[in-house]
Scaffold this motif. Sequence first.
Motif, PDB file in Angstrom:
ATOM      1  N   ALA A  87     -14.795   0.206  -0.856  1.00 51.04           N
ATOM      2  CA  ALA A  87     -14.409   1.338  -0.001  1.00 51.04           C
ATOM      3  C   ALA A  87     -13.227   0.947   0.894  1.00 51.04           C
ATOM      4  CB  ALA A  87     -15.588   1.778   0.848  1.00 51.04           C
ATOM      5  N   ALA A  88     -13.267  -0.267   1.432  1.00 55.73           N
ATOM      6  CA  ALA A  88     -12.187  -0.724   2.321  1.00 55.73           C
ATOM      7  C   ALA A  88     -10.875  -0.867   1.553  1.00 55.73           C
ATOM      8  CB  ALA A  88     -12.572  -2.055   2.970  1.00 55.73           C
ATOM      9  N   VAL A  89     -10.966  -1.464   0.359  1.00 56.27           N
ATOM     10  CA  VAL A  89      -9.752  -1.680  -0.436  1.00 56.27           C
ATOM     11  C   VAL A  89      -9.168  -0.335  -0.890  1.00 56.27           C
ATOM     12  CG1 VAL A  89      -8.907  -2.589  -2.653  1.00 56.27           C
ATOM     13  CG2 VAL A  89     -10.344  -4.017  -1.186  1.00 56.27           C
ATOM     14  N   SER A  90     -10.017   0.549  -1.395  1.00 53.17           N
ATOM     15  CA  SER A  90      -9.471   1.822  -1.895  1.00 53.17           C
ATOM     16  C   SER A  90      -8.923   2.669  -0.747  1.00 53.17           C
ATOM     17  CB  SER A  90     -10.497   2.580  -2.731  1.00 53.17           C
ATOM     18  OG  SER A  90     -11.665   2.795  -2.005  1.00 53.17           O
ATOM     19  N   SER A  95      -4.306   5.114   1.674  1.00 53.19           N
ATOM     20  CA  SER A  95      -3.651   5.526   2.926  1.00 53.19           C
ATOM     21  C   SER A  95      -2.136   5.361   2.852  1.00 53.19           C
ATOM     22  CB  SER A  95      -4.205   4.716   4.104  1.00 53.19           C
ATOM     23  OG  SER A  95      -3.705   3.381   4.082  1.00 53.19           O
ATOM     24  N   VAL A  96      -1.670   4.579   1.894  1.00 53.57           N
ATOM     25  CA  VAL A  96      -0.234   4.281   1.840  1.00 53.57           C
ATOM     26  C   VAL A  96       0.504   5.175   0.848  1.00 53.57           C
ATOM     27  CG1 VAL A  96       1.475   2.474   1.319  1.00 53.57           C
ATOM     28  CG2 VAL A  96      -0.650   1.871   2.497  1.00 53.57           C
ATOM     29  N   VAL A  97      -0.142   5.519  -0.259  1.00 52.35           N
ATOM     30  CA  VAL A  97       0.588   6.178  -1.347  1.00 52.35           C
ATOM     31  C   VAL A  97       0.345   7.676  -1.423  1.00 52.35           C
ATOM     32  CG1 VAL A  97       0.756   4.128  -2.797  1.00 52.35           C
ATOM     33  CG2 VAL A  97      -1.271   5.590  -2.971  1.00 52.35           C
ATOM     34  N   GLN A  98       1.289   8.369  -2.020  1.00 55.67           N
ATOM     35  CA  GLN A  98       1.096   9.773  -2.378  1.00 55.67           C
ATOM     36  C   GLN A  98       1.723  10.031  -3.745  1.00 55.67           C
ATOM     37  OE1 GLN A  98       2.832  11.694   1.021  1.00 55.67           O
ATOM     38  NE2 GLN A  98       4.912  11.562   0.192  1.00 55.67           N
ATOM     39  N   GLN A  99       1.540  11.234  -4.239  1.00 58.42           N
ATOM     40  CA  GLN A  99       2.014  11.589  -5.571  1.00 58.42           C
ATOM     41  C   GLN A  99       3.469  11.161  -5.779  1.00 58.42           C
ATOM     42  OE1 GLN A  99       2.158  15.812  -6.320  1.00 58.42           O
ATOM     43  NE2 GLN A  99       1.530  15.508  -8.438  1.00 58.42           N
ATOM     44  N   GLY A 100       3.723  10.524  -6.911  1.00 52.43           N
ATOM     45  CA  GLY A 100       5.092  10.108  -7.220  1.00 52.43           C
ATOM     46  C   GLY A 100       5.416   8.694  -6.785  1.00 52.43           C
ATOM     47  N   GLY A 176      11.436  -2.252   2.906  1.00 51.32           N
ATOM     48  CA  GLY A 176      10.645  -1.195   3.555  1.00 51.32           C
ATOM     49  C   GLY A 176       9.349  -0.868   2.830  1.00 51.32           C
ATOM     50  N   ILE A 177       8.767  -1.865   2.143  1.00 51.99           N
ATOM     51  CA  ILE A 177       7.530  -1.652   1.388  1.00 51.99           C
ATOM     52  C   ILE A 177       6.363  -2.269   2.153  1.00 51.99           C
ATOM     53  CG2 ILE A 177       6.327  -2.270  -0.764  1.00 51.99           C
ATOM     54  CD1 ILE A 177       9.148  -2.437  -2.065  1.00 51.99           C
ATOM     55  N   LEU A 178       5.218  -1.574   2.203  1.00 56.95           N
ATOM     56  CA  LEU A 178       4.046  -2.133   2.880  1.00 56.95           C
ATOM     57  C   LEU A 178       3.324  -3.113   1.958  1.00 56.95           C
ATOM     58  CD1 LEU A 178       2.369   0.860   4.757  1.00 56.95           C
ATOM     59  CD2 LEU A 178       3.534  -1.099   5.766  1.00 56.95           C
ATOM     60  N   THR A 179       2.651  -4.091   2.574  1.00 59.19           N
ATOM     61  CA  THR A 179       1.894  -5.073   1.798  1.00 59.19           C
ATOM     62  C   THR A 179       0.419  -5.024   2.197  1.00 59.19           C
ATOM     63  OG1 THR A 179       2.582  -6.681   3.471  1.00 59.19           O
ATOM     64  CG2 THR A 179       3.712  -6.763   1.341  1.00 59.19           C
ATOM     65  N   MET A 180      -0.424  -5.240   1.209  1.00 61.81           N
ATOM     66  CA  MET A 180      -1.866  -5.303   1.466  1.00 61.81           C
ATOM     67  C   MET A 180      -2.450  -6.454   0.669  1.00 61.81           C
ATOM     68  SD  MET A 180      -4.810  -2.412   1.010  1.00 61.81           S
ATOM     69  CE  MET A 180      -6.526  -2.902   1.007  1.00 61.81           C
ATOM     70  N   ILE A 181      -3.449  -7.119   1.245  1.00 65.53           N
ATOM     71  CA  ILE A 181      -4.112  -8.220   0.527  1.00 65.53           C
ATOM     72  C   ILE A 181      -5.630  -8.042   0.558  1.00 65.53           C
ATOM     73  CG2 ILE A 181      -4.253  -9.726   2.564  1.00 65.53           C
ATOM     74  CD1 ILE A 181      -3.780 -12.114   0.668  1.00 65.53           C
ATOM     75  N   ASP A 182      -6.267  -8.404  -0.531  1.00 66.72           N
ATOM     76  CA  ASP A 182      -7.713  -8.595  -0.551  1.00 66.72           C
ATOM     77  C   ASP A 182      -7.929 -10.068  -0.214  1.00 66.72           C
ATOM     78  OD1 ASP A 182     -10.341  -9.215  -1.287  1.00 66.72           O
ATOM     79  OD2 ASP A 182     -10.380  -7.708  -2.875  1.00 66.72           O
ATOM     80  N   ILE A 227      -4.110   1.590  11.023  1.00 68.03           N
ATOM     81  CA  ILE A 227      -5.567   1.811  11.004  1.00 68.03           C
ATOM     82  C   ILE A 227      -5.909   3.209  11.524  1.00 68.03           C
ATOM     83  CG2 ILE A 227      -7.762   1.019  11.998  1.00 68.03           C
ATOM     84  CD1 ILE A 227      -6.738  -0.748   9.676  1.00 68.03           C
ATOM     85  N   LYS A 228      -5.130   3.690  12.478  1.00 70.07           N
ATOM     86  CA  LYS A 228      -5.343   5.062  12.963  1.00 70.07           C
ATOM     87  C   LYS A 228      -5.143   6.067  11.824  1.00 70.07           C
ATOM     88  CE  LYS A 228      -4.345   7.438  17.330  1.00 70.07           C
ATOM     89  NZ  LYS A 228      -5.421   6.982  18.186  1.00 70.07           N
ATOM     90  N   ARG A 229      -4.127   5.790  11.020  1.00 75.38           N
ATOM     91  CA  ARG A 229      -3.845   6.657   9.872  1.00 75.38           C
ATOM     92  C   ARG A 229      -5.021   6.632   8.879  1.00 75.38           C
ATOM     93  NH1 ARG A 229       1.905   5.529   7.378  1.00 75.38           N
ATOM     94  NH2 ARG A 229       0.940   4.504   5.611  1.00 75.38           N
ATOM     95  N   VAL A 230      -5.548   5.451   8.630  1.00 76.79           N
ATOM     96  CA  VAL A 230      -6.702   5.349   7.724  1.00 76.79           C
ATOM     97  C   VAL A 230      -7.893   6.094   8.319  1.00 76.79           C
ATOM     98  CG1 VAL A 230      -8.352   3.760   6.648  1.00 76.79           C
ATOM     99  CG2 VAL A 230      -5.940   3.125   6.795  1.00 76.79           C
ATOM    100  N   PHE A 231      -8.096   5.924   9.628  1.00 77.77           N
ATOM    101  CA  PHE A 231      -9.255   6.547  10.281  1.00 77.77           C
ATOM    102  C   PHE A 231      -9.244   8.056  10.086  1.00 77.77           C
ATOM    103  CE2 PHE A 231     -11.432   8.684  13.704  1.00 77.77           C
ATOM    104  CZ  PHE A 231     -12.625   8.000  13.780  1.00 77.77           C
ATOM    105  N   LYS A 232      -8.100   8.684  10.414  1.00 81.00           N
ATOM    106  CA  LYS A 232      -8.124  10.150  10.397  1.00 81.00           C
ATOM    107  C   LYS A 232      -7.969  10.731   9.005  1.00 81.00           C
ATOM    108  CE  LYS A 232      -3.345  10.987  11.674  1.00 81.00           C
ATOM    109  NZ  LYS A 232      -2.401  11.171  12.744  1.00 81.00           N
ATOM    110  N   ASN A 233      -7.686   9.896   8.026  1.00 80.05           N
ATOM    111  CA  ASN A 233      -7.604  10.411   6.663  1.00 80.05           C
ATOM    112  C   ASN A 233      -8.768   9.890   5.823  1.00 80.05           C
ATOM    113  OD1 ASN A 233      -5.068  11.991   6.745  1.00 80.05           O
ATOM    114  ND2 ASN A 233      -4.272  10.039   7.465  1.00 80.05           N
ATOM    115  N   GLU A 234      -8.597   8.726   5.196  1.00 75.82           N
ATOM    116  CA  GLU A 234      -9.602   8.225   4.246  1.00 75.82           C
ATOM    117  C   GLU A 234     -10.961   7.957   4.908  1.00 75.82           C
ATOM    118  OE1 GLU A 234      -6.482   7.047   4.523  1.00 75.82           O
ATOM    119  OE2 GLU A 234      -5.749   8.129   2.764  1.00 75.82           O
TER     120      GLU A 234
END
Length: 389
Positions: A87-90, A95-100, A176-182, A227-234
Amino acid sequence: MDNKNISDIINHSFENSEAYFGAATPPLIQSSNFVYPTIREMRHALVHEDEVPFYTRGTNPTTRILEEKMAALEGTEKALFFASGSAAVSAGILSVVQQGDHIVSVSKPYSWTAKLLKEYLPKFGVEASLIDGRYVENFEQAIKPNTRLIFLESPNSWTFEQQDLEAVAKLAKSKGILTMIDNSYASPLLQHPAKYGIDLIGHSATKYLSGHGDALGGVLCGSAELIKRVFKNEYMTLGAAASPFNAWQILSGLRTLPMRIKQAGETASYLVDFLKNHEAVAEVFFPYDPDNSQYDLSTRQMSAPAGQFSITLKTESEREIEAFANALDRFRLGCSWGGFESLAFPALTLYDSQNYASTVFPKNMIRFYAGLDDKELLREELENALRFK
Ligand SMILES: *Cc1c(COP(=O)(O)O)cnc(C)c1O
């Protein structure tokens, strides 16, 4: 971060015994909702529902203690606790991507992360390129004008390949690309991706953080803005918030993480030394093995080894692989890792399920987790099982 800081975060910070009748352990506030004496206070709570308790899908005081400790350990501003690592990873990825948009990911992430990237997200017009992350050039080549996210897992599951976090973060920032790690393998103790500029850090709290094989959970760490963005969306819409009981259990597990991971890492190193010289073993996979091709990176990025390693057996015979696995006893056959229990996960078992149809690990590979069993007992057991011929 030094050990004194880690010790204080784990044992003291963000707790207030006086507020809990002097209880040494924070209370489990197993309440779905919170009530207010006046409308004014209720209005205030609702405006700040990502900070103050209003409804437990958003904020819960027990869960909050764990989130604050995790953010502090990872050196980020904020963290959110989820019902599972997946759930955390997805949530982080969504939270970062959208269509396209396009994602560049390491080629062998955790199985369900691979499913999300390869099968699920394309339904919504998000494409991913999966590349061998050991070489920074591969990220450079895979980046497209619509790349929004680089997804890392270092070390990854099973083969423990690593990425140069500093170099990848630098490359991503320049574009200008975001990075995420597991970061599940290393836990927040052995590797600090935020230090290198990684934006989002995910954990399966089910593994080392819980540490006792009895609770599922996940954590996502990052800046207050992300994290605020993740909170109010996903977080709020997909609703994968965990039970406060799980947060409370994992808070308990966290207290002993430093000694548990130390013992697991020492036992794993000891067993790897034994296995790499054994005639029935073809190859060992362990980032802290001096013969590992990425050993220099391991010692630069991680402060110590953890408890997982893999081997391939010197046989292709399913009968012999089964004989080896069935001779294990203290290493119980099963998935997961990070708890007290030592585990062996034969790759052969992946081949029967449609869900793992894209399995990339050979049938003679076995992933191990050295739990809290005595290391001599585990070595003797391996020695015995390796007489499978
Ligand atoms: C287990 C695991 C996950 C998923 O976590 P769950 O808590 O099982 O949902 C993600 N990444 C890695 C590396 C894992 O081992």
